[in-house]
Enzyme design. Structure first.
Site, mmCIF file in Angstrom:
data_model
loop_
_atom_site.group_PDB
_atom_site.id
_atom_site.type_symbol
_atom_site.label_atom_id
_atom_site.label_comp_id
_atom_site.label_asym_id
_atom_site.label_seq_id
_atom_site.Cartn_x
_atom_site.Cartn_y
_atom_site.Cartn_z
ATOM 1 N N GLN A 120 4.250 7.288 2.317
ATOM 2 C CA GLN A 120 3.551 6.339 3.410
ATOM 3 C C GLN A 120 3.624 4.958 2.756
ATOM 4 O OE1 GLN A 120 2.223 7.644 6.855
ATOM 5 N NE2 GLN A 120 4.370 8.262 6.229
ATOM 6 N N ASN A 159 0.362 5.589 0.563
ATOM 7 C CA ASN A 159 -0.265 7.094 0.679
ATOM 8 C C ASN A 159 0.666 8.203 0.522
ATOM 9 O OD1 ASN A 159 -0.546 5.794 3.618
ATOM 10 N ND2 ASN A 159 -1.126 7.868 4.135
ATOM 11 N N ASP A 160 0.160 9.057 1.321
ATOM 12 C CA ASP A 160 0.925 10.612 1.133
ATOM 13 C C ASP A 160 2.400 10.351 0.569
ATOM 14 O OD1 ASP A 160 -1.163 10.536 2.741
ATOM 15 O OD2 ASP A 160 -0.049 11.739 4.187
ATOM 16 N N GLU A 220 -4.835 18.650 7.752
ATOM 17 C CA GLU A 220 -3.808 17.569 7.522
ATOM 18 C C GLU A 220 -2.659 18.093 6.420
ATOM 19 O OE1 GLU A 220 -5.246 13.236 8.449
ATOM 20 O OE2 GLU A 220 -5.734 13.731 6.372
ATOM 21 N N SER A 242 3.636 11.042 7.996
ATOM 22 C CA SER A 242 4.031 11.950 6.958
ATOM 23 C C SER A 242 5.031 13.099 7.449
ATOM 24 C CB SER A 242 3.107 12.575 6.244
ATOM 25 O OG SER A 242 2.373 11.578 5.453
ATOM 26 N N TRP A 286 0.871 -1.314 0.009
ATOM 27 C CA TRP A 286 0.067 -0.057 -0.132
ATOM 28 C C TRP A 286 0.932 1.323 -0.028
ATOM 29 C CZ3 TRP A 286 -5.016 1.929 0.912
ATOM 30 C CH2 TRP A 286 -4.972 3.320 1.766
ATOM 31 N N ARG A 302 0.734 16.601 13.406
ATOM 32 C CA ARG A 302 1.509 15.734 12.525
ATOM 33 C C ARG A 302 1.834 16.478 11.340
ATOM 34 N NH1 ARG A 302 -3.837 13.854 12.760
ATOM 35 N NH2 ARG A 302 -4.859 13.637 10.739
ATOM 36 N N ASP A 303 2.492 15.694 10.395
ATOM 37 C CA ASP A 303 2.898 16.203 8.886
ATOM 38 C C ASP A 303 3.873 17.498 9.109
ATOM 39 O OD1 ASP A 303 1.207 14.095 8.628
ATOM 40 O OD2 ASP A 303 -0.428 15.348 7.928
HETATM 41 C C1 FRU Z 1 -3.094 11.940 5.256
HETATM 42 C C2 FRU Z 1 -2.564 11.382 6.675
HETATM 43 C C3 FRU Z 1 -1.475 12.129 7.327
HETATM 44 C C4 FRU Z 1 -0.844 11.175 7.883
HETATM 45 C C5 FRU Z 1 -0.558 10.161 7.192
HETATM 46 C C6 FRU Z 1 -0.714 8.443 7.872
HETATM 47 O O1 FRU Z 1 -3.440 11.083 4.356
HETATM 48 O O2 FRU Z 1 -3.639 11.178 7.344
HETATM 49 O O3 FRU Z 1 -2.097 13.204 8.099
HETATM 50 O O4 FRU Z 1 0.368 11.628 8.561
HETATM 51 O O5 FRU Z 1 -1.831 10.073 6.312
HETATM 52 O O6 FRU Z 1 -0.343 7.636 6.910
#
Ligand code: FRU
Length: 711
Positions: free
Chosen positions: A305, A288-289, A463, A346, A286, A415-416
């Site tokens: 991610q 993501n970000d 986010e 992230s 998988w 976060r982030d």
């Molecule tokens: C956005 C998010 C971020 C976090 C990450 C976790 O898609 O929710 O805020 O850091 O994904 O995977």
């Protein structure tokens, strides 16, 4: 011959049939028999399931179990077995309830001492009353006399313990694993199932070090849907010890976990039926970000991610790929892995010049800020904090800063962090997401000591912040700062290095599937290159060993237009390097019923590029349908685009449309706004046709480019 056959026949039964299991206690009777109960907690007999006020109890065998919830959590008691002889190598039992050593536990006594002990799994509100197998290896105690004591001394949350089916067996229900592998090949390969309820936790220690280097939850399987790997490229010649516990039934799968120079499925990589051909996907798992986007010495780094071990969100790590042109990516080992800090959420990256940090680096370094989500740590009491990692070898290996975290917990799952250098103030800046639509701004002289200097909101977004400056219509003297949120909403304003002051917004730039994008730090030629994640809530691509993809890379610019100053995006020019074949039509008018110039075009991976003269067009709806029926259609009456919700005014009387089709995605750039769709369908041809409803379309030009695979 006959005697050989005979002896083989005689040998067989003793080889295959393990000694039968011996039940110590199955808790099926209507009393505890010769076991002795004291106190209240266990009542007077096994029960048929949950007791009053208890969450549903499951996972026990037969009709009844031992339930320690008589009188609720606050009651206490003990249940003691008579002595029995240890005659098999393992003791298997089902256990649920509180995780309080010596307080909610089952103990095995040998010679008057506790020889083994176990507790349930929970000590916080929440959790489940499901019983799970545990096994003790008793091979060193065979022949000894033993007894069991089940204890509930604990009051309050999870102050109880449930037990069922205590059986002596030569087959453990759970295998406690510990295996050292010599790393003489890039991959540690694992056969896995897509069934994510099957996950088991494994810890990885390198060279005998006490602290695990990382951990992972892996759905090991005897009948794998596909194989995944732990990429050990950076640990060649060293040793890795894997520990964990798995159901005894998975012994065969565990035998297949091994070090290998390749991984099963590698010969098909990037050619699988559902694999996007010019969008970034991970070889396995998988994503993501996008994270840590940074350009250095001709290399675009893309971290993301990543769950390397299955198709779902889990095991949050930073995957890592590099490219010289934003399209041909090479995946390396993961950059950041979950450890005692928890999940690696992230964050971002910068090139930090020599002397610009308080980190133990010798010269220029790549520095990354990430969220360590301690809620996922195996150590209790960890929080969600901001941490730093760096690389002194251009992104091959990464070191987590020993002084982490650099920013303690502020609120919620803050976060982030997105870090960058603010040249006029000569300090580092970090916008950080808090919660709701709230963000904070921090500054630092050295990436280690951070001070809060401001707050801002992006109403209706949240986010993944970004904060950057762009010239308006290319005029370096007239700039605006942009704060950006995960949904592609942004505010325009000014930033003095400490505080962001909004002038307008939120405006919406993204539409559709894109989410959580960020822009590159240090991109050459003043470019502001952005990559987003294309998210999709579905079950993933059935059968595929990977899930989800990045958007096309795109370049951001700012322009003054009818409705004010707005952000525009164009696909990054490097995409032109993928063009294989181009057909072009110029200056023509198209009406429904006419032969569509695109009708002979069967699809595959392609780009459509069109410039439409709106004033000379009479159609009420105009545009394209691609991928059979996915519209990119502009409505003249309200100047809106299907799929996008905002206004879409022509610029200088023109609509400039670029559509990109890949295996499972469709993206469109229309006068600088961006919309995307993730299309989970069986790939095949993807015909495209012109739509002209209620009139004609005047094309200044129409081109179709077939695009080469980047793999
Ligand atoms: C956005 C998010 C971020 C976090 C990450 C976790 O898609 O929710 O805020 O850091 O994904 O995977």
């Amino acid at each position: 011959m006959i005697s050989q056959l005979l002896s083989a026949a005689l040998l067989l039964p003793s080889l295959s049939a393990a000694a039968p299991d011996l039940t110590v206690m199955d808790f099926e009777g209507d009393s505890f028999g010769n076991w002795k109960a004291t106190g209240e907690a266990f009542g007077k007999a096994p029960v048929a399931g949950s007791l009053q006020g208890q969450m549903p109890v499951s996972g026990f065998l037969g009709q009844r179990l031992l339930n320690g919830y008589h009188g609720g959590d606050d009651s206490t008691g003990e249940l003691e077995s008579p002595a029995f002889k240890i005659e098999r190598k393992h003791l298997n039992f089902l256990i649920g309830g509180g995780k309080f050593p010596a307080e909610t536990c089952i103990d095995l006594f040998v010679s008057g001492k506790v020889a083994r002990t176990a507790t349930g799994r929970f000590d916080q509100p929440g959790g489940t009353e499901r019983l799970e197998w545990q096994s003790w290896d008793l091979s060193d105690l065979i022949g000894k006399s033993a007894s069991l004591r089940i204890t509930d001394k604990r009051k309050g949350t999870w102050g109880h313990i449930n037990i069922d089916h205590i059986v002596q067996s030569d087959d453990p229900k759970v295998l406690e694993l510990k295996k050292e592998f010599a790393i003489a090949g890039r991959y540690l390969v694992w056969p896995v199932t897509r069934d994510t309820t099957q996950k088991r936790r494994f810890f990885f220690n390198v060279d005998g070090q006490e602290q695990p280097l990382f951990y992972a939850d892996i759905c090991l399987s005897n009948n794998p849907d596909f194989w995944v790997f732990t990429d050990l490229a950076n640990y060649q010649g060293r040793k890795i010890t894997v520990t964990g516990s798995i159901p005894g039934l998975l012994a065969d799968a565990w035998e297949k976990v091994k070090i290998s120079p390749t991984y099963p499925g590698e010969d098909e990589i990037y050619r699988e039926a559902l694999r996007p051909q010019y969008h970034f996907t991970s070889r396995r798992g998988w994503l993501n970000d996008p994270n840590g986007l940074v350009w250095k010495d001709g290399t675009w780094h893309l971290f993301y991610q990543h769950n390397p071990y299955n198709h779902n969100w889990d095991n949050m790590s930073w995957g890592h790929a590099t490219s010289s042109d934003l399209f041909h990516w090479k995946e390396g080992p993961n950059g950041l892995l979950p450890d005692a800090e928890g999940y690696m959420y992230s964050g971002s990256g910068v090139v930090a010049p020599k002397g610009s940090t308080g980190l133990p680096v010798k010269g220029e370094a790549l520095v990354f800020a990430y969220t360590a989500n301690g809620n996922h740590s195996y150590e209790p009491g960890r929080k969600v904090v901001q941490s730093i990692a760096f690389s002194e070898d251009g992104g091959k290996t990464f070191t987590k800063f020993a002084g982490n975290p650099v920013l303690p917990h502020v609120e919620a799952e803050n976060r982030d962090p997105k870090i960058f250098w603010h040249a006029p103030s000569k300090h580092w800046v970090m916008p950080l997401y808090y919660d709701r639509s709230d963000y904070g701004i921090y500054t630092s002289p050295d990436l280690v000591k951070w001070e809060k200097t401001g707050d801002y909101k992006i109403p209706t977004d949240g986010e993944c912040p970004d904060l950057f400056e762009l010239p308006v219509d290319g005029d370096a003297k007239n700039t605006r700062w942009i704060v950006w949120g995960a949904q592609g909403k942004y505010m325009l304003g000014s930033f003095d290095g400490r505080v962001f002051k909004a002038e307008s917004g939120p405006h919406q730039h993204y539409f559709g599937a894109a989410y959580a994008g960020q822009t590159y730090d240090n991109a050459p030629d003043g470019r502001r290159v952005h990559i987003g994640w294309m998210r999709d809530g579905g079950p993933g691509l059935q059968g595929a060993p990977f899930n989800l993809q990045m958007t096309l890379p795109m370049d951001f610019t700012l322009h003054r237009q009818g409705d004010g100053i707005r952000l525009r995006a164009e696909p990054s020019k490097e995409v032109e390097g993928l063009r294989a074949d181009t057909k072009e039509w110029k200056d023509f008018t198209f009406e429904a019923g006419q032969t569509d110039p695109l009708s002979g075009f069967k699809g595959g991976q392609y780009e459509i590029e069109a410039v439409i003269d709106v004033a000379s067009s009479t159609a009420a709806e105009l545009g394209f349908r691609s991928f059979d029926d996915h519209p990119v259609i502009w409505k003249a009456a309200d100047k809106t685009l299907s799929g996008a919700h905002g206004p879409q005014a022509p610029i200088d009387g023109k609509l400039k449309i670029r559509i990109f089709a890949d295996t499972v995605s469709l993206e469109a750039f229309v006068n600088g706004t961006y919309t995307s769709r993730y299309i989970r369908q069986i790939p095949g041809t993807k015909p495209v046709r012109i739509v002209a409803n209620g009139g004609s379309i005047k094309f200044d030009s129409l081109k179709v480019h077939t695009l080469k695979s980047a793999w």
